[in-house]
Design a protein around this motif. Sequence first.
Motif: not given
Length: 101
Positions: A28-29, A36-38, A76-82
């Motif tokens: 992902m970019v 961002v969600t994986f 799913t994994l969502t990283l918040r405010k990377v």
Amino acid sequence: PCFPSHGLTTDGLFAEPDVTIVSGLKDMVVFEGDDVTFRCQVSHENARDVEWKLQDVALQNNEMNEISVEKGKIHTLTLRKVTEQDIGTVTFRVGPHTSTA
């Protein structure tokens, strides 16, 4: 006390089926400050031996990392405010199988 062995075993009686990764992670970019969600799809529902890592550090479900399961098989994994510190390899593991992005 010593109990004689009768050759009875429970090994494998309640073993989970071998859960495999059907659809792996995609690179992902993302821009700083965005979410961002994986996603990673596995072969069986309710897989238990599951782990997400960022740069080899196990992630927990919290306000910055949202870990969930959609439709029983899509983890799913969502990283918040990377931030810049979040740049690195994301790994999903189920049993002995891994996928990285």
